[in-house]
Design a protein around this motif. Structure first.
Motif, PDB file in Angstrom:
ATOM      1  N   THR A  76      -0.599 -51.739 -89.732  1.00  0.00           N
ATOM      2  CA  THR A  76      -1.288 -52.747 -88.933  1.00  0.00           C
ATOM      3  C   THR A  76      -2.515 -52.153 -88.230  1.00  0.00           C
ATOM      4  O   THR A  76      -2.423 -51.121 -87.567  1.00  0.00           O
ATOM      5  N   GLY A  77      -3.666 -52.785 -88.420  1.00  0.00           N
ATOM      6  CA  GLY A  77      -4.909 -52.331 -87.806  1.00  0.00           C
ATOM      7  C   GLY A  77      -5.744 -51.432 -88.685  1.00  0.00           C
ATOM      8  O   GLY A  77      -6.923 -51.196 -88.373  1.00  0.00           O
ATOM      9  N   VAL A  93       1.603 -56.264 -90.552  1.00  0.00           N
ATOM     10  CA  VAL A  93       2.551 -55.938 -91.621  1.00  0.00           C
ATOM     11  C   VAL A  93       3.943 -56.346 -91.154  1.00  0.00           C
ATOM     12  O   VAL A  93       4.419 -55.886 -90.118  1.00  0.00           O
ATOM     13  N   ASP A  94       4.588 -57.213 -91.917  1.00  0.00           N
ATOM     14  CA  ASP A  94       5.904 -57.759 -91.569  1.00  0.00           C
ATOM     15  C   ASP A  94       6.934 -57.256 -92.582  1.00  0.00           C
ATOM     16  O   ASP A  94       7.018 -57.775 -93.705  1.00  0.00           O
ATOM     17  N   VAL A  95       7.707 -56.238 -92.180  1.00  0.00           N
ATOM     18  CA  VAL A  95       8.702 -55.662 -93.082  1.00  0.00           C
ATOM     19  C   VAL A  95       9.829 -56.651 -93.343  1.00  0.00           C
ATOM     20  O   VAL A  95      10.278 -56.826 -94.489  1.00  0.00           O
ATOM     21  N   VAL A 148       6.063 -53.694 -99.233  1.00  0.00           N
ATOM     22  CA  VAL A 148       5.974 -53.542 -97.782  1.00  0.00           C
ATOM     23  C   VAL A 148       7.236 -52.822 -97.340  1.00  0.00           C
ATOM     24  O   VAL A 148       8.344 -53.234 -97.686  1.00  0.00           O
ATOM     25  N   PHE A 149       7.080 -51.736 -96.581  1.00  0.00           N
ATOM     26  CA  PHE A 149       8.255 -50.935 -96.216  1.00  0.00           C
ATOM     27  C   PHE A 149       8.081 -50.326 -94.829  1.00  0.00           C
ATOM     28  O   PHE A 149       6.968 -50.294 -94.280  1.00  0.00           O
ATOM     29  N   GLN A 150       9.170 -49.826 -94.285  1.00  0.00           N
ATOM     30  CA  GLN A 150       9.160 -49.205 -92.975  1.00  0.00           C
ATOM     31  C   GLN A 150       8.971 -47.709 -93.121  1.00  0.00           C
ATOM     32  O   GLN A 150       9.785 -47.029 -93.745  1.00  0.00           O
ATOM     33  N   SER A 155       5.229 -49.901 -89.826  1.00  0.00           N
ATOM     34  CA  SER A 155       5.411 -50.724 -91.011  1.00  0.00           C
ATOM     35  C   SER A 155       4.188 -50.552 -91.904  1.00  0.00           C
ATOM     36  O   SER A 155       3.051 -50.545 -91.428  1.00  0.00           O
ATOM     37  N   ILE A 156       4.424 -50.424 -93.209  1.00  0.00           N
ATOM     38  CA  ILE A 156       3.349 -50.049 -94.132  1.00  0.00           C
ATOM     39  C   ILE A 156       3.317 -51.016 -95.318  1.00  0.00           C
ATOM     40  O   ILE A 156       4.358 -51.401 -95.860  1.00  0.00           O
TER      41      ILE A 156
END
Length: 234
Positions: A76-77, A93-95, A148-150, A155-156
């Motif tokens: 995020t950002g 980013v929403d895991v 998308v993963f933690q 969160s990435i």
């Protein structure tokens, strides 16, 4: 390889009117990323690679910026610099929801945004822009989000496919345009043909510019020998 250059009817060292013919026709290539199904149009123009805004019209095109299957990770950002003033930012980013909110900017100005989900559909965002040299609904950016993963802290979102054209600097060719010695332009759908209106001499031991940085290099010999080359500066 969409371009050809033909020299005909040389008299001594003189190329006659319409004796030099440059021709380029729209072709197609596969995307580097296998996640982008199908192909996209390409056009060589004086030894540079461009993408036509419409597959059946060679008169309007933009420089190909990116065609890549490299992997990039964004939290995020984070902003990904795409070159030529274009950026892609991960707004959120929403895991848990397996999705990422992406924003596409040009020179710091908002262009478009999209929430891309990785658990439904093909996880590809195709950004389309209006009023590009008078054309609407032009695909200018493709992004494929792989997962998308933690991470350990954040969160990435992982991107594994990018495609971009420099639409802000798109070019339109008209029949009145001139390109050095090539100054008689004809446009027929997907094909551009350009001839020389005037004769010109291939002087011994010289570089003769044809146009747009494309040259003939003429040998220092009694017999006429030459080759074409493109002069590049970086």
């Amino acid at each position: 390889a969409t371009e050809s250059l033909n020299v005909s009817d040389i008299s001594g060292r003189v190329i006659p009117k319409n004796g030099l013919t440059y021709k380029t026709t729209v072709g197609t290539v596969d995307y580097q990323s296998e996640d982008f199904n199908g192909t996209y149009p390409v056009l060589g123009f004086f030894a540079e690679e461009y993408v036509p805004l419409k597959s059946n019209d060679a008169s309007k095109f933009a420089k190909l910026g990116i065609d890549s299957d490299d992997k990039y990770t964004l939290k995020t950002g984070d902003k990904l610099d795409l070159g030529d003033g274009y950026t892609l930012e991960a707004k959120q980013v929403d895991v848990d929801g397996k999705k990422v909110w992406l924003e596409f900017d040009k020179d710091g100005q908002y262009v478009d945004d999209q929430i891309v989900s990785t658990d439904s559909g093909d996880s590809t965002w195709t950004c389309k822009v209006d009023n590009v040299q008078g054309e609407d609904n032009v695909p200018v950016l493709k992004v494929h989000v792989n997962q998308v993963f933690q991470g350990a802290v954040d969160s990435i979102a992982q991107i594994d496919g990018l495609w971009l054209i420099d639409y802000a600097n798109a070019i339109k060719i008209d029949t009145s345009d001139e390109f050095g010695k090539l100054d008689n332009v004809a446009i027929n759908g997907p094909t551009i043909t350009i001839n020389n209106k005037d004769t010109f001499t291939l002087t011994r031991h010289s570089d003769q510019e044809i146009g747009q940085g494309l040259y003939f290099r003429v040998a220092d010999s009694d017999a006429l020998r030459l080759y074409a080359f493109k002069q590049q500066t970086t």
